[in-house]
Design a protein around this motif. Structure first.
Motif, short mmCIF file in Angstrom:
data_model
loop_
_atom_site.label_atom_id
_atom_site.label_comp_id
_atom_site.label_asym_id
_atom_site.label_seq_id
_atom_site.Cartn_x
_atom_site.Cartn_y
_atom_site.Cartn_z
N TYR A 6 0.86 -1.18 0.00
CA TYR A 6 0.00 0.00 0.00
C TYR A 6 0.89 1.23 0.00
CZ TYR A 6 -4.26 -2.49 1.49
OH TYR A 6 -5.35 -3.31 1.57
N VAL A 7 0.53 2.24 -0.77
CA VAL A 7 1.17 3.55 -0.69
C VAL A 7 0.03 4.52 -0.42
CG1 VAL A 7 2.54 5.30 -1.86
CG2 VAL A 7 2.95 2.88 -2.35
N MET A 8 0.02 5.09 0.76
CA MET A 8 -1.07 5.98 1.18
C MET A 8 -0.82 7.38 0.64
SD MET A 8 -2.70 3.75 2.71
CE MET A 8 -2.66 2.32 3.74
N GLY A 9 -1.84 8.18 0.58
CA GLY A 9 -1.74 9.54 0.07
C GLY A 9 -0.85 10.44 0.90
N ASP A 10 -0.56 10.07 2.14
CA ASP A 10 0.26 10.92 3.00
C ASP A 10 1.72 10.47 3.08
OD1 ASP A 10 -0.02 8.61 4.45
OD2 ASP A 10 -0.86 9.56 6.23
N GLY A 11 2.14 9.58 2.17
CA GLY A 11 3.53 9.15 2.13
C GLY A 11 3.83 7.91 2.93
N VAL A 12 2.85 7.34 3.62
CA VAL A 12 3.07 6.10 4.36
C VAL A 12 3.04 4.94 3.38
CG1 VAL A 12 2.11 4.53 6.10
CG2 VAL A 12 2.06 6.99 6.50
N THR A 13 4.00 4.02 3.50
CA THR A 13 3.97 2.81 2.70
C THR A 13 3.85 1.61 3.64
OG1 THR A 13 6.37 2.47 2.65
CG2 THR A 13 5.41 3.80 0.87
N VAL A 14 3.12 0.60 3.21
CA VAL A 14 2.96 -0.63 3.97
C VAL A 14 3.27 -1.78 3.03
CG1 VAL A 14 1.41 -2.06 5.34
CG2 VAL A 14 1.14 0.43 5.36
N ASP A 15 4.37 -2.50 3.30
CA ASP A 15 4.73 -3.68 2.52
C ASP A 15 4.19 -4.90 3.25
OD1 ASP A 15 6.38 -2.52 0.43
OD2 ASP A 15 7.76 -2.00 2.05
N VAL A 16 3.37 -5.68 2.57
CA VAL A 16 2.75 -6.84 3.22
C VAL A 16 3.13 -8.14 2.51
CG1 VAL A 16 0.85 -5.55 4.24
CG2 VAL A 16 0.60 -6.45 1.94
N ALA A 17 4.10 -8.10 1.62
CA ALA A 17 4.55 -9.31 0.94
C ALA A 17 5.62 -10.00 1.76
CB ALA A 17 5.10 -8.96 -0.44
N GLY A 18 5.80 -11.27 1.52
CA GLY A 18 6.86 -12.01 2.19
C GLY A 18 6.49 -12.40 3.60
N SER A 19 7.50 -12.47 4.46
CA SER A 19 7.30 -13.00 5.81
C SER A 19 7.12 -11.92 6.87
CB SER A 19 8.49 -13.88 6.18
OG SER A 19 9.68 -13.10 6.15
N ALA A 20 7.01 -10.66 6.48
CA ALA A 20 6.87 -9.58 7.46
C ALA A 20 6.00 -8.46 6.91
CB ALA A 20 8.24 -9.02 7.83
N TYR A 21 5.42 -7.70 7.81
CA TYR A 21 4.72 -6.46 7.47
C TYR A 21 5.67 -5.33 7.80
CZ TYR A 21 0.36 -9.09 7.35
OH TYR A 21 -0.63 -9.99 7.04
N VAL A 22 5.87 -4.40 6.87
CA VAL A 22 6.77 -3.27 7.11
C VAL A 22 6.00 -1.99 6.81
CG1 VAL A 22 8.95 -2.17 6.53
CG2 VAL A 22 8.76 -4.67 6.42
N ILE A 23 5.92 -1.11 7.81
CA ILE A 23 5.26 0.18 7.66
C ILE A 23 6.36 1.24 7.69
CG2 ILE A 23 3.61 1.81 8.67
CD1 ILE A 23 2.32 -0.68 10.05
N ARG A 24 6.35 2.14 6.69
CA ARG A 24 7.38 3.17 6.60
C ARG A 24 6.76 4.55 6.51
NH1 ARG A 24 9.24 -0.83 3.15
NH2 ARG A 24 11.22 -1.75 3.77
N LYS A 25 7.37 5.51 7.19
CA LYS A 25 7.00 6.93 7.08
C LYS A 25 8.27 7.71 7.33
CE LYS A 25 4.40 10.69 7.14
NZ LYS A 25 3.67 11.24 6.04
N GLY A 26 8.70 8.48 6.33
CA GLY A 26 9.94 9.22 6.47
C GLY A 26 11.09 8.27 6.74
N GLY A 27 11.89 8.54 7.75
CA GLY A 27 13.04 7.70 8.09
C GLY A 27 12.75 6.64 9.12
N VAL A 28 11.46 6.35 9.38
CA VAL A 28 11.10 5.38 10.41
C VAL A 28 10.45 4.16 9.76
CG1 VAL A 28 9.70 4.99 12.49
CG2 VAL A 28 10.73 7.23 12.09
N SER A 29 10.86 2.97 10.21
CA SER A 29 10.19 1.75 9.76
C SER A 29 9.80 0.90 10.96
CB SER A 29 11.07 0.95 8.79
OG SER A 29 12.18 0.41 9.46
N PHE A 30 8.66 0.24 10.84
CA PHE A 30 8.09 -0.60 11.89
C PHE A 30 7.85 -1.95 11.23
CE2 PHE A 30 4.43 -2.18 14.32
CZ PHE A 30 4.85 -1.98 15.63
#
Length: 159
Positions: free
Chosen positions: A94-118
């Motif tokens: 997912y690429v949200m309108g406010d610059g947040v990206t959420v990668d849900v492929a593979g073995s992990a969920y990764v949420i990114r905003k600016g220089g921070v990843s969860f």
């Protein structure tokens, strides 16, 4: 303009994709140049729908735009957002309108905003960049404690 249903036949030559399909009255179209946006490439699933643009000057020339599979399209994409999904309808990013990206492929969920990843995976939770707080208190890798004594004594809450 004609709505076309992709029949699954694809030919890629010289970096260009050519597809085949049928129009609403059963009319067949073969080896139609499918146009995609720069930096994006996909291979649609059989039955995907698209828009055929035949040339009025030459019946041998036509272009296809789109080719989306309505039964697999993700629902509830926020305004301004983008969802990349596979042939089974599974969202991979997912690429949200406010610059947040959420990668849900593979073995992990990764949420990114600016220089921070969860990252959430089977190994646990990882936070990279930024500051980690709880109720306004720093609990990240730079936090400190008062009342630190050698031995088995407890420390004070984080400063």
């Amino acid at each position: 303009m004609i709505r076309i249903e992709y029949d699954g036949r694809e030919d890629v030559r010289g970096g260009q994709q050519f597809v085949s399909g049928r129009g609403p009255h059963g009319d067949g179209w073969t080896r139609i140049h499918r146009i995609e946006s720069h930096g994006f490439a996909s291979s649609p699933v059989k039955g995907a729908k698209g828009l055929l643009l035949p040339s009025p000057a030459d019946p041998e020339v036509a272009f296809v735009l789109g080719l989306e599979s309505p039964g697999h399209r993700p629902a509830d994409i926020p305004a301004g957002g983008i969802a990349l999904y596979d042939a089974a309808g599974n969202v991979t990013k997912y690429v949200m309108g406010d610059g947040v990206t959420v990668d849900v492929a593979g073995s992990a969920y990764v949420i990114r905003k600016g220089g921070v990843s969860f990252t959430i995976s089977a190994d646990g939770v990882a936070i990279e960049g930024g500051q980690v707080t709880h109720n306004g208190k720093n609990i990240g890798d730079t936090h400190t404690h008062g009342g630190v004594l050698t031995g088995s004594a407890s420390t004070s809450v984080p400063n």
